[in-house]
Design a protein around this motif. Structure first.
Motif, PDB file in Angstrom:
ATOM      1  N   ARG A 126      15.641 -43.709  25.916  1.00  0.00           N
ATOM      2  CA  ARG A 126      15.278 -43.126  24.622  1.00  0.00           C
ATOM      3  C   ARG A 126      15.387 -44.190  23.534  1.00  0.00           C
ATOM      4  NH1 ARG A 126      19.898 -40.745  26.400  1.00  0.00           N
ATOM      5  NH2 ARG A 126      21.857 -41.377  25.399  1.00  0.00           N
ATOM      6  N   ARG A 127      14.770 -43.876  22.389  1.00  0.00           N
ATOM      7  CA  ARG A 127      14.885 -44.703  21.196  1.00  0.00           C
ATOM      8  C   ARG A 127      15.305 -43.838  20.019  1.00  0.00           C
ATOM      9  NH1 ARG A 127      10.413 -49.549  20.810  1.00  0.00           N
ATOM     10  NH2 ARG A 127      10.435 -50.150  23.029  1.00  0.00           N
ATOM     11  N   TRP A 128      15.936 -44.493  19.064  1.00  0.00           N
ATOM     12  CA  TRP A 128      16.301 -43.797  17.822  1.00  0.00           C
ATOM     13  C   TRP A 128      15.990 -44.721  16.657  1.00  0.00           C
ATOM     14  CZ3 TRP A 128      19.196 -44.625  13.517  1.00  0.00           C
ATOM     15  CH2 TRP A 128      19.473 -43.505  12.714  1.00  0.00           C
ATOM     16  N   GLY A 129      15.377 -44.157  15.620  1.00  0.00           N
ATOM     17  CA  GLY A 129      15.110 -44.912  14.406  1.00  0.00           C
ATOM     18  C   GLY A 129      13.846 -45.747  14.490  1.00  0.00           C
ATOM     19  N   GLU A 130      13.359 -46.101  13.307  1.00  0.00           N
ATOM     20  CA  GLU A 130      12.163 -46.927  13.203  1.00  0.00           C
ATOM     21  C   GLU A 130      12.545 -48.325  12.746  1.00  0.00           C
ATOM     22  OE1 GLU A 130       9.082 -46.114  14.003  1.00  0.00           O
ATOM     23  OE2 GLU A 130       9.660 -44.074  14.589  1.00  0.00           O
ATOM     24  N   ALA A 131      11.955 -49.332  13.358  1.00  0.00           N
ATOM     25  CA  ALA A 131      12.223 -50.711  12.949  1.00  0.00           C
ATOM     26  C   ALA A 131      11.790 -50.901  11.502  1.00  0.00           C
ATOM     27  CB  ALA A 131      11.482 -51.673  13.860  1.00  0.00           C
ATOM     28  N   PRO A 132      12.648 -51.465  10.658  1.00  0.00           N
ATOM     29  CA  PRO A 132      12.288 -51.641   9.246  1.00  0.00           C
ATOM     30  C   PRO A 132      11.148 -52.632   9.075  1.00  0.00           C
ATOM     31  CG  PRO A 132      14.302 -52.837   9.757  1.00  0.00           C
ATOM     32  CD  PRO A 132      13.979 -52.018  10.970  1.00  0.00           C
ATOM     33  N   MET A 333      27.261 -46.880  37.297  1.00  0.00           N
ATOM     34  CA  MET A 333      26.090 -46.559  36.499  1.00  0.00           C
ATOM     35  C   MET A 333      26.385 -47.007  35.077  1.00  0.00           C
ATOM     36  SD  MET A 333      24.244 -42.847  35.987  1.00  0.00           S
ATOM     37  CE  MET A 333      22.943 -42.601  34.780  1.00  0.00           C
ATOM     38  N   THR A 334      25.402 -47.633  34.427  1.00  0.00           N
ATOM     39  CA  THR A 334      25.619 -48.184  33.093  1.00  0.00           C
ATOM     40  C   THR A 334      24.431 -47.902  32.189  1.00  0.00           C
ATOM     41  OG1 THR A 334      27.027 -49.987  33.877  1.00  0.00           O
ATOM     42  CG2 THR A 334      25.958 -50.309  31.762  1.00  0.00           C
ATOM     43  N   TYR A 335      24.748 -47.476  30.963  1.00  0.00           N
ATOM     44  CA  TYR A 335      23.772 -47.437  29.890  1.00  0.00           C
ATOM     45  C   TYR A 335      24.057 -48.604  28.949  1.00  0.00           C
ATOM     46  CZ  TYR A 335      22.577 -42.547  31.043  1.00  0.00           C
ATOM     47  OH  TYR A 335      22.161 -41.396  31.664  1.00  0.00           O
ATOM     48  N   ASP A 336      23.055 -49.410  28.676  1.00  0.00           N
ATOM     49  CA  ASP A 336      23.140 -50.413  27.618  1.00  0.00           C
ATOM     50  C   ASP A 336      22.491 -49.847  26.369  1.00  0.00           C
ATOM     51  OD1 ASP A 336      24.516 -52.390  28.910  1.00  0.00           O
ATOM     52  OD2 ASP A 336      22.910 -53.880  28.811  1.00  0.00           O
ATOM     53  N   ILE A 337      23.176 -49.986  25.246  1.00  0.00           N
ATOM     54  CA  ILE A 337      22.581 -49.645  23.955  1.00  0.00           C
ATOM     55  C   ILE A 337      22.171 -50.954  23.298  1.00  0.00           C
ATOM     56  CG2 ILE A 337      22.922 -48.500  21.742  1.00  0.00           C
ATOM     57  CD1 ILE A 337      25.184 -46.895  23.054  1.00  0.00           C
ATOM     58  N   GLU A 338      20.901 -51.049  22.944  1.00  0.00           N
ATOM     59  CA  GLU A 338      20.364 -52.269  22.366  1.00  0.00           C
ATOM     60  C   GLU A 338      19.900 -51.997  20.939  1.00  0.00           C
ATOM     61  OE1 GLU A 338      18.700 -54.181  26.575  1.00  0.00           O
ATOM     62  OE2 GLU A 338      17.276 -53.472  25.059  1.00  0.00           O
ATOM     63  N   VAL A 339      20.473 -52.712  19.987  1.00  0.00           N
ATOM     64  CA  VAL A 339      20.139 -52.534  18.576  1.00  0.00           C
ATOM     65  C   VAL A 339      18.960 -53.433  18.211  1.00  0.00           C
ATOM     66  CG1 VAL A 339      21.718 -54.322  17.706  1.00  0.00           C
ATOM     67  CG2 VAL A 339      21.168 -52.331  16.274  1.00  0.00           C
ATOM     68  N   TRP A 340      18.137 -52.972  17.272  1.00  0.00           N
ATOM     69  CA  TRP A 340      16.995 -53.765  16.830  1.00  0.00           C
ATOM     70  C   TRP A 340      17.453 -54.816  15.827  1.00  0.00           C
ATOM     71  CZ3 TRP A 340      12.360 -55.116  18.177  1.00  0.00           C
ATOM     72  CH2 TRP A 340      11.506 -55.704  17.235  1.00  0.00           C
ATOM     73  N   LEU A 341      17.091 -56.075  16.089  1.00  0.00           N
ATOM     74  CA  LEU A 341      17.404 -57.179  15.190  1.00  0.00           C
ATOM     75  C   LEU A 341      16.098 -57.720  14.614  1.00  0.00           C
ATOM     76  CD1 LEU A 341      20.178 -59.149  17.149  1.00  0.00           C
ATOM     77  CD2 LEU A 341      20.422 -57.298  15.473  1.00  0.00           C
ATOM     78  N   PRO A 342      15.800 -57.409  13.352  1.00  0.00           N
ATOM     79  CA  PRO A 342      14.527 -57.851  12.754  1.00  0.00           C
ATOM     80  C   PRO A 342      14.354 -59.356  12.744  1.00  0.00           C
ATOM     81  CG  PRO A 342      15.558 -56.151  11.409  1.00  0.00           C
ATOM     82  CD  PRO A 342      16.565 -56.540  12.446  1.00  0.00           C
ATOM     83  N   GLY A 343      15.447 -60.102  12.531  1.00  0.00           N
ATOM     84  CA  GLY A 343      15.335 -61.552  12.492  1.00  0.00           C
ATOM     85  C   GLY A 343      14.918 -62.147  13.816  1.00  0.00           C
ATOM     86  N   GLN A 344      15.314 -61.501  14.923  1.00  0.00           N
ATOM     87  CA  GLN A 344      14.909 -61.950  16.248  1.00  0.00           C
ATOM     88  C   GLN A 344      13.663 -61.232  16.747  1.00  0.00           C
ATOM     89  OE1 GLN A 344      17.868 -62.184  19.320  1.00  0.00           O
ATOM     90  NE2 GLN A 344      19.416 -63.101  18.005  1.00  0.00           N
ATOM     91  N   ASN A 345      13.291 -60.153  16.044  1.00  0.00           N
ATOM     92  CA  ASN A 345      12.168 -59.316  16.468  1.00  0.00           C
ATOM     93  C   ASN A 345      12.370 -58.840  17.907  1.00  0.00           C
ATOM     94  OD1 ASN A 345       9.642 -58.050  15.938  1.00  0.00           O
ATOM     95  ND2 ASN A 345       8.580 -59.625  17.129  1.00  0.00           N
ATOM     96  N   ALA A 346      13.600 -58.395  18.166  1.00  0.00           N
ATOM     97  CA  ALA A 346      13.951 -58.000  19.538  1.00  0.00           C
ATOM     98  C   ALA A 346      15.127 -57.033  19.515  1.00  0.00           C
ATOM     99  CB  ALA A 346      14.310 -59.231  20.363  1.00  0.00           C
ATOM    100  N   TYR A 347      15.225 -56.268  20.602  1.00  0.00           N
ATOM    101  CA  TYR A 347      16.419 -55.451  20.833  1.00  0.00           C
ATOM    102  C   TYR A 347      17.460 -56.305  21.548  1.00  0.00           C
ATOM    103  CZ  TYR A 347      13.927 -51.072  19.738  1.00  0.00           C
ATOM    104  OH  TYR A 347      13.250 -50.059  19.113  1.00  0.00           O
ATOM    105  N   ARG A 348      18.717 -56.193  21.115  1.00  0.00           N
ATOM    106  CA  ARG A 348      19.806 -56.923  21.763  1.00  0.00           C
ATOM    107  C   ARG A 348      20.968 -55.985  22.041  1.00  0.00           C
ATOM    108  NH1 ARG A 348      19.664 -62.501  21.642  1.00  0.00           N
ATOM    109  NH2 ARG A 348      21.180 -62.161  23.318  1.00  0.00           N
ATOM    110  N   GLU A 349      21.623 -56.201  23.159  1.00  0.00           N
ATOM    111  CA  GLU A 349      22.730 -55.341  23.579  1.00  0.00           C
ATOM    112  C   GLU A 349      23.843 -55.329  22.535  1.00  0.00           C
ATOM    113  OE1 GLU A 349      26.539 -55.485  26.497  1.00  0.00           O
ATOM    114  OE2 GLU A 349      24.796 -56.680  27.087  1.00  0.00           O
ATOM    115  N   ILE A 350      24.325 -54.120  22.234  1.00  0.00           N
ATOM    116  CA  ILE A 350      25.450 -53.966  21.318  1.00  0.00           C
ATOM    117  C   ILE A 350      26.559 -53.121  21.938  1.00  0.00           C
ATOM    118  CG2 ILE A 350      24.648 -51.859  20.158  1.00  0.00           C
ATOM    119  CD1 ILE A 350      25.466 -53.265  17.494  1.00  0.00           C
ATOM    120  N   SER A 351      26.242 -52.468  23.062  1.00  0.00           N
ATOM    121  CA  SER A 351      27.243 -51.665  23.783  1.00  0.00           C
ATOM    122  C   SER A 351      26.783 -51.447  25.208  1.00  0.00           C
ATOM    123  CB  SER A 351      27.440 -50.305  23.099  1.00  0.00           C
ATOM    124  OG  SER A 351      28.279 -49.461  23.874  1.00  0.00           O
ATOM    125  N   SER A 352      27.744 -51.473  26.132  1.00  0.00           N
ATOM    126  CA  SER A 352      27.511 -51.054  27.517  1.00  0.00           C
ATOM    127  C   SER A 352      28.505 -49.954  27.839  1.00  0.00           C
ATOM    128  CB  SER A 352      27.710 -52.215  28.501  1.00  0.00           C
ATOM    129  OG  SER A 352      26.616 -53.093  28.474  1.00  0.00           O
TER     130      SER A 352
END
Length: 426
Positions: A126-132, A333-352
């Motif tokens: 799933r995704r949450w939020g819109e990239a600014p 079993m693992t869920y990674d939560i990846e936050v959007w980083l506008p400066g990198q223009n990419a999702y990066r892991e912030i929690s497992s």
């Protein structure tokens, strides 16, 4: 740690689980060693039984006046004593060999975990939020921090070498504000109990959660033989080491804010600039101790608890279900939560967030008494970041940056920042 009895019962299933991890079949070698150990135990038991019976026979022979038989039995007992001592030594050696072999084998994935060899096999849930959207080219966090004059990597390098940072003034306060907000949110909203735990632990604690022996090169060790924690998971999970809990007290949900220390031995050349991958960083860790029946649902709850911090801060993210080849050593079993980083223009892991089943509990010898009172069972353990503080700071800087180089402080953090609503260059 795997149960050799379960491997005996289903060697094919064990090897199939290893294959999903990209590992060769190991059951035959393990069962061969186990058979040798069990054979040795049988021989030892027979020798001990014979020694006991010979001891009785000596008494009977002496009572009957049969000195020759008594002498012969005493000689046999002397020989048996040597045989038993040697057998006990062999048994200990075989026990150790089997334990060492089992200790470096990763946990087996649950059936619902997708197959794959690396992160390319992970599945977005799933995704949450819109990239600014920005009217300017968004900067990376280190560009923002350095321009503000409050983030200094060169000074840190002079003090400690690469992969460290010095933050000052409002950025230092923002890092602390994030940690305080996370702790308040996880305790007041999500029901975790805050703990203060040691940052230095012994071998047993590191073994219990699976960092040792396999990942010693990724850790920092002190001159007195203790270890700096790579995550508060180690200290928090080991709070139940060697204990028998009551099912009525479960689930146990605990959290701690700690510094974390990692050698990053396998990260050469990766994220060399900035705060994404450092030797020292801060994290609010979530740990749950529960029953086998509750653990799968607890994983969903824990992941939701981590997500809720990002939602409160207005940081877009996605949740990824890791494939069998990308999971951590102790995870089922693992869920990674990846936050959007506008400066990198990419999702990066912030929690497992991971469920480990009884893998860690077997290493720690941690059990619980079921409500029906029949015997004891191994606990199930879970862990997750709620969240990695430094990476959250990175996401805040990049998401809330302004064209003039300032950073707007998210509404939820302003009370922790003394009412400040913006960080500007001074």
């Amino acid at each position: 740690m795997h149960d050799i009895k379960l491997i005996r019962d289903d060697p094919q299933g064990f090897d199939q689980g290893l294959a999903r991890r990209g590992l060769p079949a190991l059951s035959a070698d393990l069962l061969r060693l186990d058979a040798e150990r069990r054979e040795q135990i049988q021989k030892l038991q027979e020798a001990q039984a014979r020694r006991n019976s010979a001891s009785k026979e000596v008494g009977e022979a002496v009572k009957a006046g049969d000195t020759m038989r008594a002498s012969a039995l005493k000689l046999e007992m002397g020989s048996l004593k040597e045989t038993i001592a040697a057998g006990e030594s062999t048994e200990r050696e075989l026990d150790q060999r089997l334990s060492e072999a089992l200790a470096v084998i990763p946990n087996l994935p649950l059936a619902e975990v997708p197959d794959g060899t690396d992160e390319s096999g992970n599945v977005e849930i799933r995704r949450w939020g819109e990239a600014p959207q920005f009217a300017f080219a968004p900067r990376q966090h280190f560009e923002i921090g350095e321009w503000l004059g409050q983030m200094d990597f060169e000074l840190a390098a002079r003090l400690s070498g690469a992969r460290f940072v010095v933050m000052k003034k409002h950025l230092a306060k923002l890092e602390r504000a994030l940690a305080q907000f996370m702790l308040d949110h996880q305790t007041a909203v999500n029901g975790y109990t805050e703990c203060y735990v040691p940052y230095l632990v012994n071998d047993a604690a590191m073994f219990g959660t699976g960092q040792l022996p396999k990942f010693a090169d990724d850790l920092f060790r002190t001159v007195d033989g203790r270890w700096l924690i790579p995550t508060a998971e180690v200290s928090l999970t080991n709070l139940v080491q060697g204990q028998i809990l009551d099912e009525r007290d479960l689930p146990l949900r605990i959290t701690a804010y700690t510094p974390c220390f990692r050698a990053e031995a396998g990260a050469a050349g990766r994220d060399t600039r900035g705060m994404i991958r450092q030797h020292q960083f801060s994290k609010v860790e979530l740990v749950s101790i529960t029953t086998p029946e509750q653990s799968r649902a607890e994983l969903e709850r824990m992941t939701g608890a981590a997500e809720s911090v990002l939602q409160e801060l207005g940081l877009p993210y996605r949740v990824m279900l890791l494939c069998s080849g990308d999971m951590g050593f102790g995870s089922r079993m693992t869920y990674d939560i990846e936050v959007w980083l506008p400066g990198q223009n990419a999702y990066r892991e912030i929690s497992s967030c991971s469920v480990c089943g009884d893998f860690q509990a077997r290493r720690m010898e941690s059990r619980y008494k079921p409500k029906d009172g029949k015997g004891t069972r191994y606990l199930h353990t879970l862990n997750g970041s709620g969240l990695a503080v430094g990476r959250t700071l990175v996401a805040v800087l990049e998401t809330y940056q302004n064209a003039d180089g300032s950073v707007t402080i998210p509404q939820k953090l302003r009370s922790y920042m003394g009412g400040m609503d913006r960080i500007s260059r001074e």
